[in-house]
Design a protein around this motif. Structure first.
Motif, mmCIF file in Angstrom:
data_model
loop_
_atom_site.group_PDB
_atom_site.id
_atom_site.type_symbol
_atom_site.label_atom_id
_atom_site.label_comp_id
_atom_site.label_asym_id
_atom_site.label_seq_id
_atom_site.Cartn_x
_atom_site.Cartn_y
_atom_site.Cartn_z
ATOM 1 N N VAL A 8 33.329 19.130 23.793
ATOM 2 C CA VAL A 8 32.365 20.111 24.280
ATOM 3 C C VAL A 8 32.973 21.501 24.083
ATOM 4 O O VAL A 8 34.122 21.745 24.434
ATOM 5 N N ILE A 10 31.998 25.705 24.467
ATOM 6 C CA ILE A 10 31.082 26.717 24.994
ATOM 7 C C ILE A 10 31.461 28.043 24.359
ATOM 8 O O ILE A 10 32.614 28.484 24.458
ATOM 9 N N THR A 29 18.820 21.745 32.270
ATOM 10 C CA THR A 29 17.981 22.270 31.198
ATOM 11 C C THR A 29 16.682 22.810 31.798
ATOM 12 O O THR A 29 16.429 22.655 33.000
ATOM 13 N N LEU A 47 18.979 25.912 28.318
ATOM 14 C CA LEU A 47 19.653 25.763 29.603
ATOM 15 C C LEU A 47 19.178 26.789 30.621
ATOM 16 O O LEU A 47 18.845 27.922 30.272
ATOM 17 N N VAL A 52 27.691 24.176 34.266
ATOM 18 C CA VAL A 52 27.842 23.015 33.389
ATOM 19 C C VAL A 52 29.040 22.257 33.938
ATOM 20 O O VAL A 52 30.112 22.825 34.141
ATOM 21 N N VAL A 70 22.061 23.999 24.529
ATOM 22 C CA VAL A 70 23.045 22.986 24.169
ATOM 23 C C VAL A 70 22.522 22.237 22.952
ATOM 24 O O VAL A 70 21.325 21.980 22.841
ATOM 25 N N ALA A 77 29.288 18.401 21.555
ATOM 26 C CA ALA A 77 28.322 19.239 22.268
ATOM 27 C C ALA A 77 28.721 20.694 22.084
ATOM 28 O O ALA A 77 29.865 21.070 22.345
ATOM 29 N N SER A 78 27.771 21.487 21.619
ATOM 30 C CA SER A 78 27.990 22.929 21.480
ATOM 31 C C SER A 78 27.019 23.626 22.413
ATOM 32 O O SER A 78 25.813 23.408 22.351
ATOM 33 N N ILE A 79 27.576 24.466 23.291
ATOM 34 C CA ILE A 79 26.760 25.258 24.201
ATOM 35 C C ILE A 79 26.917 26.707 23.791
ATOM 36 O O ILE A 79 28.036 27.209 23.669
#
Length: 137
Positions: A8, A10, A29, A47, A52, A70, A77-79
């Protein structure tokens, strides 16, 4: 064990603020709370302003994320958010001041019946409360 984790990340306009492997992320979300586990189907979701939660083997990290989206695919996972902060980087005094200012703006907006000011102040209040909540880890 690698099949039971995913990465993940961010990112904000200021760069990457978080990058770890996790067993699960929980985020809010626009359609409600969502949990993502390894091998989840690809998803893109916008989001809300909220924390998170990143599940780790030895606990949980919380990151204050102020909107964004996201994207999950290929076990990553890329936020992407306008702003996001880990607890150690949150200036609690500044967040408390922002909360107080937002509450004053909300009161003023009600007094003068200014819907635009009210909407902006409510967003500012949500951001401040989110930052304060995450800072209390």
């Amino acid at each position: 064990m690698a099949d039971h984790k995913f990465n993940v990340t961010i990112v904000t306009p200021d760069g990457t603020i978080y990058d770890k492997d996790t067993t699960m992320i929980i985020l809010k979300t626009q359609n409600g709370e969502m949990g993502i586990l390894p091998n989840h189907i690809p998803v893109v979701a916008s989001l809300q302003i909220d924390a998170v939660r990143v599940q780790l083997e030895d606990g949980e990290d919380k990151i204050a994320v102020n909107g964004g989206f996201v994207e999950f695919s290929d076990n990553a996972a890329s936020i992407v958010a306008d702003s996001a902060e880990i607890p150690e980087k949150i200036d609690v005094t500044r967040a408390q001041s922002a909360k107080t200012r937002a509450e004053q703006h909300i009161q003023h907006a009600h007094e003068v019946h200014d819907k635009d000011e009210l909407a902006r102040a409510e967003v500012a209040l949500k951001r401040a409360i989110n930052r304060l909540s995450v800072s209390q880890k």
